[in-house]
Design a protein around this motif. Sequence first.
Motif, PDB file in Angstrom:
ATOM      1  N   ASP A   1       0.816  -1.062  -0.115  1.00  0.00           N
ATOM      2  CA  ASP A   1       0.063   0.132  -0.019  1.00  0.00           C
ATOM      3  C   ASP A   1       0.858   1.177  -0.155  1.00  0.00           C
ATOM      4  O   ASP A   1       2.068   1.055   0.081  1.00  0.00           O
ATOM      5  N   SER A   2       0.223   2.393   0.105  1.00  0.00           N
ATOM      6  CA  SER A   2       0.988   3.697  -0.057  1.00  0.00           C
ATOM      7  C   SER A   2       2.036   3.692   1.168  1.00  0.00           C
ATOM      8  O   SER A   2       3.143   4.280   0.849  1.00  0.00           O
ATOM      9  N   ARG A   3       1.612   3.433   2.295  1.00  0.00           N
ATOM     10  CA  ARG A   3       2.494   3.340   3.569  1.00  0.00           C
ATOM     11  C   ARG A   3       3.947   2.627   3.283  1.00  0.00           C
ATOM     12  O   ARG A   3       4.868   2.997   3.379  1.00  0.00           O
ATOM     13  N   HIS A   4       3.478   1.339   2.726  1.00  0.00           N
ATOM     14  CA  HIS A   4       4.952   0.434   2.313  1.00  0.00           C
ATOM     15  C   HIS A   4       5.668   0.726   1.157  1.00  0.00           C
ATOM     16  O   HIS A   4       6.753   0.733   1.493  1.00  0.00           O
ATOM     17  N   LEU A   5       5.066   1.683   0.199  1.00  0.00           N
ATOM     18  CA  LEU A   5       5.758   2.253  -0.956  1.00  0.00           C
ATOM     19  C   LEU A   5       6.728   3.370  -0.430  1.00  0.00           C
ATOM     20  O   LEU A   5       7.740   3.462  -0.703  1.00  0.00           O
ATOM     21  N   ASP A   6       5.709   4.144   0.462  1.00  0.00           N
ATOM     22  CA  ASP A   6       6.905   5.310   0.988  1.00  0.00           C
ATOM     23  C   ASP A   6       7.950   4.788   1.976  1.00  0.00           C
ATOM     24  O   ASP A   6       8.955   5.344   1.868  1.00  0.00           O
ATOM     25  N   ALA A   7       7.895   3.815   2.724  1.00  0.00           N
ATOM     26  CA  ALA A   7       8.763   3.259   3.472  1.00  0.00           C
ATOM     27  C   ALA A   7       9.986   2.889   2.610  1.00  0.00           C
ATOM     28  O   ALA A   7      11.063   2.963   3.114  1.00  0.00           O
TER      29      ALA A   7
END
Length: 717
Positions: free
Chosen positions: A299-305
């Motif tokens: 998800d977006s959170r994992h992508l940013d991380a």
Amino acid sequence: MSFADLDRRQLLVGGGVGVGLIVAYAAWPRRIGSGLAARNGKEAVLGAFIKIAENGRVTVAMPQAETGQGTWTGLAQIVADELGASWEQMAVEPAPSSPLYANRLIDVPGLKPWTVRETRARLRITAGSTSIRAFEEPLRAAAAGARALLITAAARHWKVPPAECDTAEGAVTHEGKSLPFAKLAADAADRDPADVPPRGPQKLAGQELPRLDLPPKIDGSLRFAADVRLPGMVFASLRMAPPAGRLTGFSKPAARRIPGVRDVVVTDAWLAVIADTWDAADRALIAADPRFTGPSNADSRHLDAAMTAALDGDGGDTFFQRGDYAKAVAGTRPLTATYRIAPAQHLGLEPLSATARFTGDRLEVWAPTQAPEFARAAAAKAAGAPLGAITLYPMPVGSASGRALEADAVPIAVTLAKRTGRPVQLTIPHSVATNHEPLRPPLLARLAALPAPGGGLSAWSARIVTAPGIEGALATLAGTALPAPDLAAAIIPYGVPTIRIDRVPVTLPIRTGYLRGGFDGVASFLSESFIDELARAQGAEPLSFRIGLLGGNVRLAKALMAASTIGGWDGGGGGSKGLACASAFGSHIGLLAEAHIGPDQHVIVDRLVAAVDCGRAINPALVRQQIEGGLLAALDTATALAPQIVAAMPRARPRRALGLVTLATAPKIEVELIPSHEPPGGVSGLASTVLAAAVANALASAGRRLRQLPFNLSATA
């Protein structure tokens, strides 16, 4: 001819200026490598690009897709100018599949040998603002050869020296006499094309001639992929699993209960329904309520991380280096800034659609595509048939965003047509297409620069985390190894003695690909925002600071000065104006933006003033259209909501919820073209290079520095 009268070999696409846009497939070459063919014995073929009909129509084989950028008009104008034809007699048709029509500016390294018989794999690809740059020279050469053949035929008729003849308004002339091309074409075609040098720009070059595709677009006669109608055709819709996911369940009886349903087709990756109408097919899918598995940690959170971890890690390589950066900054504290760019969607209006029909051992496919050879190969693979058995009809593309580089609907349409034994038109619903579209790669960058003691800059560095864009899309289509991203656009145009650009690899859970403008469309947001910050940090006026560093790029400096003068540049202190400039695609652009933050905390752009040096403008009206349209498209990308990633896919949202620019909210746009005798440059993606930075710099002049795209007012510096 109407679509109801369509037989398996012929398709009328529409009408345009004069004879207009007629694409007839009766004589369409069926074998890869074929050259241009005459239709029904009523045309004479003069080389690889030009046909002349008995009624005087001059048809140009178009090696590039028309996506709304005006390529059909611009390339036909080059031929008409060199040939001496009248604009009213010009028409176009897609070029057949052959290396003769390959885009020489786009290479596909490591391509498998099914494509072309040359040592370098070059194909018909429309991308990277290359159409005019790649094809002006070969089209002028083709037109010059055809002109020489026509003149030779007329000179024999008159018994005069060919050197005394000329061409104008669709005829060969000599001392008051004239013979129209139509009466000479058959005789001229019996001889080998002459190898003569082009004359170069004549009276049609530089004129704002009307677009060939505009009248049929206005009256609806220009056919797009979803307009195709074939005898006995059925329609299909589908739902698709997330990447690495699979279909886990659905209600087949519920789908079957919808009137008009003919078949329900099940695979692990997708569920399709074939019906008498597309509406029935899609309603059946809604009733079937398919369920899919998908990745839970994508998800977006994992992508940013993942992006942050890559930036903070010690991986990567040096993409570009001039001088010794470490030595230049030793013992100093360079100024730094970090910029984050989210993945970007295409935001196009055209639905993904393709039509497939089997007749005996042959397969025909109608699809909008910017890479016809790849689409044809995908069709062959899905059909389990040799490439020579596949005929692909490239349709006009309904979006300039770059989405049609990858023709996702083609292999599924072929699979369904093979199963049913009938022509099938597959149209993928907008929400499903959005979920599965390749996104412009996200980017995270840390920039640093060291001011020079006497003003200017002595060192510059950028550490950039991103994934491949167009190069990755082409590699995926070709089945070759995924390359590292090309960061050439990150090399700044300013005279800084020491520069280092570091490239950091990252593995992302999302599908990435090509978006109009490519990496050039994001690189200048980094450099032009940071150069503005550096000027302000040193108490320098941003325009003067840039000009002082652009001594080696006179054309770019001139474009920047023109935009600032026309726009009424105020020095950038406490106002609402910002500047940006870029050299890309062989062209140069300066942009002044006026912007402010509205009461609802949205970025509002009031005015844009662009000055463009694109070399010789074949058709200035097309250039202006592309700059205006490109600015608005880039404004959408910069101000619309960032895609929310769920299960490795962008979540589909209604267009009205994205915050896109409307007629009521669009800024006033002024475009100034700088006269030039330099070779033509590209313009389709040019405006995307400067819009975001100019707007960000305008907001910074009022005290709000935004370092994130799309603009996020909760993440200001």
